[in-house]
Write an enzyme that holds these catalytic residues in place. Structure first.
Site, mmCIF file in Angstrom:
data_model
loop_
_atom_site.group_PDB
_atom_site.id
_atom_site.type_symbol
_atom_site.label_atom_id
_atom_site.label_comp_id
_atom_site.label_asym_id
_atom_site.label_seq_id
_atom_site.Cartn_x
_atom_site.Cartn_y
_atom_site.Cartn_z
ATOM 1 N N ASP A 21 -70.928 -33.667 20.356
ATOM 2 C CA ASP A 21 -71.332 -32.261 20.273
ATOM 3 C C ASP A 21 -72.720 -32.196 19.637
ATOM 4 O O ASP A 21 -73.184 -33.168 19.031
ATOM 5 C CB ASP A 21 -70.327 -31.463 19.435
ATOM 6 C CG ASP A 21 -70.560 -29.963 19.565
ATOM 7 O OD1 ASP A 21 -70.479 -29.448 20.687
ATOM 8 O OD2 ASP A 21 -70.848 -29.308 18.558
ATOM 9 N N TYR B 107 -78.394 -26.765 20.594
ATOM 10 C CA TYR B 107 -78.690 -27.230 21.948
ATOM 11 C C TYR B 107 -78.852 -26.050 22.907
ATOM 12 O O TYR B 107 -79.543 -26.166 23.913
ATOM 13 C CB TYR B 107 -77.531 -28.101 22.462
ATOM 14 C CG TYR B 107 -77.609 -29.559 22.079
ATOM 15 C CD1 TYR B 107 -78.366 -29.997 20.991
ATOM 16 C CD2 TYR B 107 -76.897 -30.514 22.812
ATOM 17 C CE1 TYR B 107 -78.407 -31.340 20.654
ATOM 18 C CE2 TYR B 107 -76.950 -31.856 22.486
ATOM 19 C CZ TYR B 107 -77.698 -32.269 21.408
ATOM 20 O OH TYR B 107 -77.746 -33.599 21.081
ATOM 21 N N CYS C 36 -69.249 -30.484 23.564
ATOM 22 C CA CYS C 36 -70.317 -29.529 23.826
ATOM 23 C C CYS C 36 -70.159 -28.839 25.189
ATOM 24 O O CYS C 36 -70.204 -29.486 26.241
ATOM 25 C CB CYS C 36 -71.642 -30.297 23.788
ATOM 26 S SG CYS C 36 -73.057 -29.217 23.731
ATOM 27 N N ASN C 37 -69.982 -27.522 25.160
ATOM 28 C CA ASN C 37 -69.930 -26.739 26.405
ATOM 29 C C ASN C 37 -71.278 -26.760 27.109
ATOM 30 O O ASN C 37 -71.363 -26.788 28.336
ATOM 31 C CB ASN C 37 -69.577 -25.281 26.098
ATOM 32 C CG ASN C 37 -68.160 -25.101 25.621
ATOM 33 O OD1 ASN C 37 -67.290 -24.725 26.380
ATOM 34 N ND2 ASN C 37 -67.903 -25.370 24.348
ATOM 35 N N CYS D 242 -68.136 -22.047 23.124
ATOM 36 C CA CYS D 242 -68.996 -22.949 22.350
ATOM 37 C C CYS D 242 -68.125 -23.478 21.231
ATOM 38 O O CYS D 242 -67.435 -22.703 20.547
ATOM 39 C CB CYS D 242 -70.189 -22.184 21.777
ATOM 40 S SG CYS D 242 -71.104 -23.123 20.541
ATOM 41 N N THR D 243 -68.134 -24.806 21.049
ATOM 42 C CA THR D 243 -67.195 -25.401 20.092
ATOM 43 C C THR D 243 -67.421 -24.959 18.651
ATOM 44 O O THR D 243 -66.525 -25.086 17.819
ATOM 45 C CB THR D 243 -67.308 -26.937 20.130
ATOM 46 O OG1 THR D 243 -68.693 -27.269 20.105
ATOM 47 C CG2 THR D 243 -66.628 -27.512 21.340
ATOM 48 N N HIS D 244 -68.623 -24.468 18.368
ATOM 49 C CA HIS D 244 -68.855 -24.002 16.995
ATOM 50 C C HIS D 244 -68.064 -22.730 16.688
ATOM 51 O O HIS D 244 -67.764 -22.460 15.522
ATOM 52 C CB HIS D 244 -70.345 -23.712 16.779
ATOM 53 C CG HIS D 244 -71.183 -24.943 16.585
ATOM 54 N ND1 HIS D 244 -71.454 -25.821 17.606
ATOM 55 C CD2 HIS D 244 -71.800 -25.432 15.482
ATOM 56 C CE1 HIS D 244 -72.217 -26.802 17.139
ATOM 57 N NE2 HIS D 244 -72.443 -26.591 15.855
HETATM 58 N N1 DGL Z 1 -71.386 -26.550 20.304
HETATM 59 C C1 DGL Z 1 -72.144 -26.631 21.494
HETATM 60 C C2 DGL Z 1 -71.452 -25.968 22.652
HETATM 61 O O1 DGL Z 1 -70.256 -25.986 22.706
HETATM 62 C C3 DGL Z 1 -73.598 -26.270 21.423
HETATM 63 C C4 DGL Z 1 -74.046 -25.279 20.424
HETATM 64 C C5 DGL Z 1 -75.542 -25.366 20.235
HETATM 65 O O2 DGL Z 1 -75.986 -26.385 19.717
HETATM 66 O O3 DGL Z 1 -76.254 -24.447 20.643
HETATM 67 O O4 DGL Z 1 -72.089 -25.476 23.544
#
Ligand code: DGL
Length: 277
Positions: free
Chosen positions: A13, A45, A76-77, A186-188
């Site tokens: 991620d 990202y 990471c999505n 988004c995993t966050h």
């Molecule tokens: N956690 C990541 C996702 O699931 C990316 C978040 C990011 O870094 O913008 O997309």
């Protein structure tokens, strides 16, 4: 005759978010060894270009490959929405976090669903395409957040800015359609799912992590039951960011305590960069 796979499962991620995938893997497959890569030095990202993301994604995957993973589960999505760029470059299986939740949404019979994700994920349209490949009639009401992942990755999960950003993006989705179900794409975001629920108690927020963990289990079963026969697997975290934030997030999510949290360095050789320990 299929050969059994061995080695840890890689999870990647842009930062701490993919630990929400580790939580479900440890729940469903507690015997598996896991090596996690969180690229906090380059987070977020979701606001980067495709070219930058391809370079970052390939570097993380090379690092995991060098560490002998038997497969990689994308946390990471954002990278999952462009997984076709990575699949031909690696010998081991890469599992998208988007494909399993898209199939689940279609199977659940929903006719409309909200999606909050990074700006890249929303504009790339990976969720929309995959959901529509199962059922073209499902209305996906999507909105990207330019800020939320980075706010969460800073590690102050009680920051008032987090609620403010959730309200900005969710109000936009609801102004377009009064959806009852919203994917946290988004995993966050599942790290702060309690903030989402507090702000919008009547909405069902969907965490894709559990469906990713089922997809990992199904893949290992299909490879001559390539499961690790331990009671409890090891858990190693590698990050280009602050290790303390990973220790805190692991605790908050109730993960097995990491056996090690290693700091990954970024090295430049002839203007190419690599992740090394
Ligand atoms: N956690 C990541 C996702 O699931 C990316 C978040 C990011 O870094 O913008 O997309």
């Amino acid at each position: 005759m299929l050969a059994k796979l061995s080695g840890p499962i890689g999870v990647l991620d842009s930062g701490v978010g993919g630990l929400t995938i580790v939580r479900e893997l440890q729940r469903i497959l507690p015997g598996e060894d896991i090596i996690y890569f969180g690229d906090s030095a380059n987070c977020p990202y979701g606001n980067k270009s495709s070219e930058e993301l391809i370079t970052l994604g390939k570097n993380m995957l090379s690092f995991l490959s060098d560490n002998g993973v038997k497969m990689t589960a994308f946390g990471c999505n954002t990278l999952s929405s462009m997984i076709e760029n990575f699949i031909p470059c690696f010998d081991h299986k890469l599992s998208s976090v988007i494909a399993p939740i898209a199939a689940h949404i279609a199977e659940s019979g929903l006719k409309e669903v909200g999606l909050i994700a990074t700006e890249f994920t929303v504009s790339r349209g990976g969720y929309q395409k995959l959901i529509h490949s199962h059922d073209p009639c499902i209305d996906v009401v999507a909105k990207g957040s330019p800020l939320l992942a980075a706010l969460v990755d800073r590690g102050d999960f009680n920051d008032a800015e987090i609620d403010a950003e959730i309200r900005r993006q969710m109000d936009y989705i609801l102004s377009r359609k009064k959806v009852k179900d919203v994917i946290l794409g988004c995993t966050h975001y599942p790290i702060v799912i309690e903030n989402f629920k507090r702000c919008y108690p009547d909405i069902n927020f969907i965490d894709p992590a559990v469906y990713q963990a089922y997809a990992v289990r199904d893949y290992l079963a299909s490879q001559d039951n390539s499961f690790n026969q331990k009671q409890r697997g090891s858990f190693v975290v590698c990050t280009s960011g602050d290790p303390q934030i990973y220790a805190n997030a692991s605790k908050l999510l109730g993960l097995f305590q990491p056996d090690e949290i290693k700091v990954v360095k970024i090295r430049y050789i002839k203007s190419q960069f690599y992740f090394t320990l």
